[in-house]
Design a protein around this motif. Structure first.
Motif, PDB file in Angstrom:
ATOM      1  N   ILE A  20       0.831  -1.205   0.000  1.00 49.18           N
ATOM      2  CA  ILE A  20       0.000   0.000   0.000  1.00 49.18           C
ATOM      3  C   ILE A  20       0.868   1.259   0.000  1.00 49.18           C
ATOM      4  O   ILE A  20       0.575   2.229  -0.693  1.00 49.18           O
ATOM      5  N   GLY A  21       1.958   1.245   0.761  1.00 50.81           N
ATOM      6  CA  GLY A  21       2.817   2.417   0.823  1.00 50.81           C
ATOM      7  C   GLY A  21       3.391   2.787  -0.534  1.00 50.81           C
ATOM      8  O   GLY A  21       3.429   3.964  -0.906  1.00 50.81           O
ATOM      9  N   PHE A  22       3.827   1.781  -1.277  1.00 46.03           N
ATOM     10  CA  PHE A  22       4.358   2.062  -2.611  1.00 46.03           C
ATOM     11  C   PHE A  22       3.247   2.564  -3.524  1.00 46.03           C
ATOM     12  O   PHE A  22       3.464   3.476  -4.341  1.00 46.03           O
ATOM     13  N   GLY A  23       2.057   1.988  -3.383  1.00 47.32           N
ATOM     14  CA  GLY A  23       0.925   2.457  -4.184  1.00 47.32           C
ATOM     15  C   GLY A  23       0.607   3.914  -3.904  1.00 47.32           C
ATOM     16  O   GLY A  23       0.308   4.687  -4.818  1.00 47.32           O
ATOM     17  N   ILE A  24       0.672   4.318  -2.634  1.00 53.68           N
ATOM     18  CA  ILE A  24       0.445   5.721  -2.269  1.00 53.68           C
ATOM     19  C   ILE A  24       1.518   6.601  -2.898  1.00 53.68           C
ATOM     20  O   ILE A  24       1.224   7.633  -3.512  1.00 53.68           O
ATOM     21  N   ALA A  25       2.779   6.194  -2.741  1.00 56.01           N
ATOM     22  CA  ALA A  25       3.883   6.976  -3.292  1.00 56.01           C
ATOM     23  C   ALA A  25       3.757   7.113  -4.806  1.00 56.01           C
ATOM     24  O   ALA A  25       3.993   8.189  -5.371  1.00 56.01           O
ATOM     25  N   ALA A  26       3.368   6.040  -5.481  1.00 55.76           N
ATOM     26  CA  ALA A  26       3.248   6.059  -6.942  1.00 55.76           C
ATOM     27  C   ALA A  26       2.181   7.043  -7.404  1.00 55.76           C
ATOM     28  O   ALA A  26       2.368   7.767  -8.394  1.00 55.76           O
ATOM     29  N   VAL A  27       1.065   7.100  -6.693  1.00 55.58           N
ATOM     30  CA  VAL A  27       0.003   8.040  -7.059  1.00 55.58           C
ATOM     31  C   VAL A  27       0.491   9.474  -6.907  1.00 55.58           C
ATOM     32  O   VAL A  27       0.279  10.318  -7.793  1.00 55.58           O
ATOM     33  N   PHE A  28       1.165   9.774  -5.821  1.00 56.12           N
ATOM     34  CA  PHE A  28       1.668  11.136  -5.613  1.00 56.12           C
ATOM     35  C   PHE A  28       2.708  11.519  -6.670  1.00 56.12           C
ATOM     36  O   PHE A  28       2.704  12.649  -7.179  1.00 56.12           O
ATOM     37  N   VAL A  29       3.585  10.588  -6.998  1.00 56.18           N
ATOM     38  CA  VAL A  29       4.600  10.869  -8.020  1.00 56.18           C
ATOM     39  C   VAL A  29       3.939  11.179  -9.357  1.00 56.18           C
ATOM     40  O   VAL A  29       4.294  12.154 -10.032  1.00 56.18           O
ATOM     41  N   GLN A  30       2.948  10.371  -9.719  1.00 56.01           N
ATOM     42  CA  GLN A  30       2.277  10.579 -11.001  1.00 56.01           C
ATOM     43  C   GLN A  30       1.417  11.843 -11.001  1.00 56.01           C
ATOM     44  O   GLN A  30       1.081  12.369 -12.063  1.00 56.01           O
ATOM     45  N   ALA A  31       1.084  12.340  -9.810  1.00 56.81           N
ATOM     46  CA  ALA A  31       0.324  13.591  -9.700  1.00 56.81           C
ATOM     47  C   ALA A  31       1.240  14.811  -9.654  1.00 56.81           C
ATOM     48  O   ALA A  31       0.769  15.928  -9.468  1.00 56.81           O
ATOM     49  N   GLY A  32       2.551  14.593  -9.787  1.00 59.85           N
ATOM     50  CA  GLY A  32       3.483  15.706  -9.854  1.00 59.85           C
ATOM     51  C   GLY A  32       4.135  16.100  -8.560  1.00 59.85           C
ATOM     52  O   GLY A  32       4.873  17.090  -8.495  1.00 59.85           O
ATOM     53  N   ALA A  33       3.884  15.339  -7.489  1.00 61.91           N
ATOM     54  CA  ALA A  33       4.463  15.671  -6.181  1.00 61.91           C
ATOM     55  C   ALA A  33       5.929  15.277  -6.111  1.00 61.91           C
ATOM     56  O   ALA A  33       6.423  14.459  -6.899  1.00 61.91           O
ATOM     57  N   ARG A  34       6.624  15.868  -5.169  1.00 64.89           N
ATOM     58  CA  ARG A  34       7.965  15.430  -4.808  1.00 64.89           C
ATOM     59  C   ARG A  34       7.801  14.479  -3.626  1.00 64.89           C
ATOM     60  O   ARG A  34       7.164  14.851  -2.623  1.00 64.89           O
ATOM     61  N   VAL A  35       8.356  13.298  -3.744  1.00 71.69           N
ATOM     62  CA  VAL A  35       8.043  12.235  -2.787  1.00 71.69           C
ATOM     63  C   VAL A  35       9.303  11.653  -2.155  1.00 71.69           C
ATOM     64  O   VAL A  35      10.253  11.293  -2.858  1.00 71.69           O
ATOM     65  N   GLY A  40       9.380   9.407 -15.126  1.00 72.26           N
ATOM     66  CA  GLY A  40       9.895   9.638 -16.474  1.00 72.26           C
ATOM     67  C   GLY A  40      10.912  10.765 -16.524  1.00 72.26           C
ATOM     68  O   GLY A  40      11.784  10.882 -15.661  1.00 72.26           O
ATOM     69  N   SER A  41      10.779  11.623 -17.511  1.00 70.28           N
ATOM     70  CA  SER A  41      11.757  12.693 -17.734  1.00 70.28           C
ATOM     71  C   SER A  41      11.785  13.710 -16.606  1.00 70.28           C
ATOM     72  O   SER A  41      12.740  14.479 -16.468  1.00 70.28           O
ATOM     73  N   GLU A  42      10.732  13.725 -15.774  1.00 71.22           N
ATOM     74  CA  GLU A  42      10.670  14.670 -14.665  1.00 71.22           C
ATOM     75  C   GLU A  42      11.240  14.095 -13.378  1.00 71.22           C
ATOM     76  O   GLU A  42      11.140  14.699 -12.317  1.00 71.22           O
ATOM     77  N   ALA A  43      11.875  12.910 -13.465  1.00 69.60           N
ATOM     78  CA  ALA A  43      12.328  12.201 -12.275  1.00 69.60           C
ATOM     79  C   ALA A  43      13.407  12.905 -11.466  1.00 69.60           C
ATOM     80  O   ALA A  43      13.348  12.905 -10.234  1.00 69.60           O
ATOM     81  N   PRO A  44      14.421  13.538 -12.100  1.00 67.88           N
ATOM     82  CA  PRO A  44      15.526  14.089 -11.304  1.00 67.88           C
ATOM     83  C   PRO A  44      15.058  15.022 -10.182  1.00 67.88           C
ATOM     84  O   PRO A  44      14.351  15.999 -10.426  1.00 67.88           O
ATOM     85  N   GLY A  45      15.431  14.667  -8.959  1.00 64.43           N
ATOM     86  CA  GLY A  45      15.085  15.498  -7.815  1.00 64.43           C
ATOM     87  C   GLY A  45      13.675  15.331  -7.289  1.00 64.43           C
ATOM     88  O   GLY A  45      13.330  15.889  -6.245  1.00 64.43           O
ATOM     89  N   ARG A  46      12.843  14.551  -7.971  1.00 63.12           N
ATOM     90  CA  ARG A  46      11.446  14.407  -7.566  1.00 63.12           C
ATOM     91  C   ARG A  46      11.242  13.296  -6.548  1.00 63.12           C
ATOM     92  O   ARG A  46      10.269  13.309  -5.800  1.00 63.12           O
ATOM     93  N   VAL A  47      12.144  12.318  -6.522  1.00 64.37           N
ATOM     94  CA  VAL A  47      11.988  11.162  -5.632  1.00 64.37           C
ATOM     95  C   VAL A  47      13.277  10.948  -4.852  1.00 64.37           C
ATOM     96  O   VAL A  47      14.369  10.933  -5.424  1.00 64.37           O
ATOM     97  N   VAL A  48      13.154  10.806  -3.544  1.00 63.42           N
ATOM     98  CA  VAL A  48      14.295  10.446  -2.709  1.00 63.42           C
ATOM     99  C   VAL A  48      13.893   9.279  -1.820  1.00 63.42           C
ATOM    100  O   VAL A  48      12.711   9.080  -1.526  1.00 63.42           O
ATOM    101  N   GLY A  49      14.882   8.514  -1.416  1.00 63.17           N
ATOM    102  CA  GLY A  49      14.628   7.374  -0.553  1.00 63.17           C
ATOM    103  C   GLY A  49      15.473   7.446   0.705  1.00 63.17           C
ATOM    104  O   GLY A  49      16.656   7.787   0.643  1.00 63.17           O
ATOM    105  N   LEU A  50      14.852   7.142   1.837  1.00 66.54           N
ATOM    106  CA  LEU A  50      15.547   7.224   3.119  1.00 66.54           C
ATOM    107  C   LEU A  50      15.157   6.037   3.988  1.00 66.54           C
ATOM    108  O   LEU A  50      14.039   5.533   3.896  1.00 66.54           O
ATOM    109  N   THR A  51      16.087   5.591   4.810  1.00 63.54           N
ATOM    110  CA  THR A  51      15.769   4.513   5.737  1.00 63.54           C
ATOM    111  C   THR A  51      15.252   5.108   7.044  1.00 63.54           C
ATOM    112  O   THR A  51      15.682   6.186   7.466  1.00 63.54           O
TER     113      THR A  51
END
Length: 266
Positions: free
Chosen positions: A23-38, A60-71
């Motif tokens: 579910i968490g990945f599904g939430i993140a995916a929706v926000f990313v596709q809606a243009g959010a920084r996640v 896609g092409s808008e990926a740089p800087g839009r998604v970060v991952g942290l533990t």
């Protein structure tokens, strides 16, 4: 100046705990596709890196800087504060916290150990509270902060053998949500929850084909939910259009909680 499109989440700064799978990945995916920084957060570095790669592909092409991952270990308040500090440093702030991290191990009540009970309550209840506390300064600074808690139908509405500790934790999240919503309203922060029914996931598949079949047969829509369908509800609650909704729940279960008996969906 033209009005922004409805449900525009462009450049909204979002943190999703437990965002690497299910579910968490599904939430993140929706926000990313809606243009959010996640910012997706999880306990495993390997899982975080895999989730970021998959989300960047969606962006896609808008990926740089839009998604970060942290533990993060949400059961550890210091880890939650480190997460919030890192996201604030990278994104310049936090607008939305999706407090999604949770576990659901089975344990029969008669044999449940204190350690098993603590594990579930520490992650699901304390972890939710710690994540909100850590992100609170940034949410206040946002001026339109949103907290979306992933609870469950199990506990608040239904029950299932082997999950009394899980059900207790999910009901506790809603008790926290209602009081937090009142306390944080003066800062224009809303606090709401989504209550998923059974959603397709690797964890659910591990329960076996018989369990999956029995759960599917109990859903009037005759299928299990998809993770992104929980994400759509979370995205709505995070939107500017939902600014006057706080302390509320949205059940996303395909009608699973509606029937009086199995005969109703036969």
């Amino acid at each position: 100046m033209p009005a922004a499109p409805l449900f525009d989440l462009s450049d909204t700064r979002v943190v999703v705990t437990g965002g690497t799978k299910g579910i968490g990945f599904g939430i993140a995916a929706v926000f990313v596709q809606a243009g959010a920084r996640v910012a997706v957060a999880g306990r495993s570095r390997l899982g975080v890196d895999a989730a970021v790669a998959a989300l960047e592909e969606l962006a896609g092409s808008e990926a740089p800087g839009r998604v970060v991952g942290l533990t993060v270990d949400v059961a550890d308040p210091e880890s939650c504060h480190a997460l919030a500090a890192s996201v604030t440093s990278v994104f310049g702030g936090i607008d939305v916290l999706c407090a999604n991290a949770g576990i659901f191990p089975q344990a029969e009540l008669a044999t449940m150990t204190p350690a098993q009970l603590d594990e579930v309550l520490d992650t699901n209840v304390k972890g939710t509270i710690y994540a909100v506390q850590a992100c609170l300064p940034a949410l206040k600074e946002s001026g339109r902060g949103r907290v979306v808690v992933t609870s469950s139908i199990t506990g608040p509405i239904t029950g299932y053998p082997g999950w009394s500790h899980y059900g207790a934790s999910k009901a506790a999240q809603l008790g926290f949500m209602r009081s937090a919503a009142i306390e944080l309203a003066k800062h224009a922060i809303t606090v709401n929850a989504v209550l998923p029914g059974n959603v397709e996931s690797a964890g659910l598949e591990e329960m076996g084909e018989h369990y999956l079949a029995s759960m599917t047969s109990a859903v009037p829509l005759r299928r299990l939910g998809r993770a992104e369908e929980i994400g759509f509800a979370a995205a709505f609650l995070a939107s500017r259009e939902a600014a006057f909704i706080t302390g509320q729940t949205i059940v996303v279960d395909g009608g699973q909680t509606l029937p009086e008996s199995p005969d109703a969906v036969a």
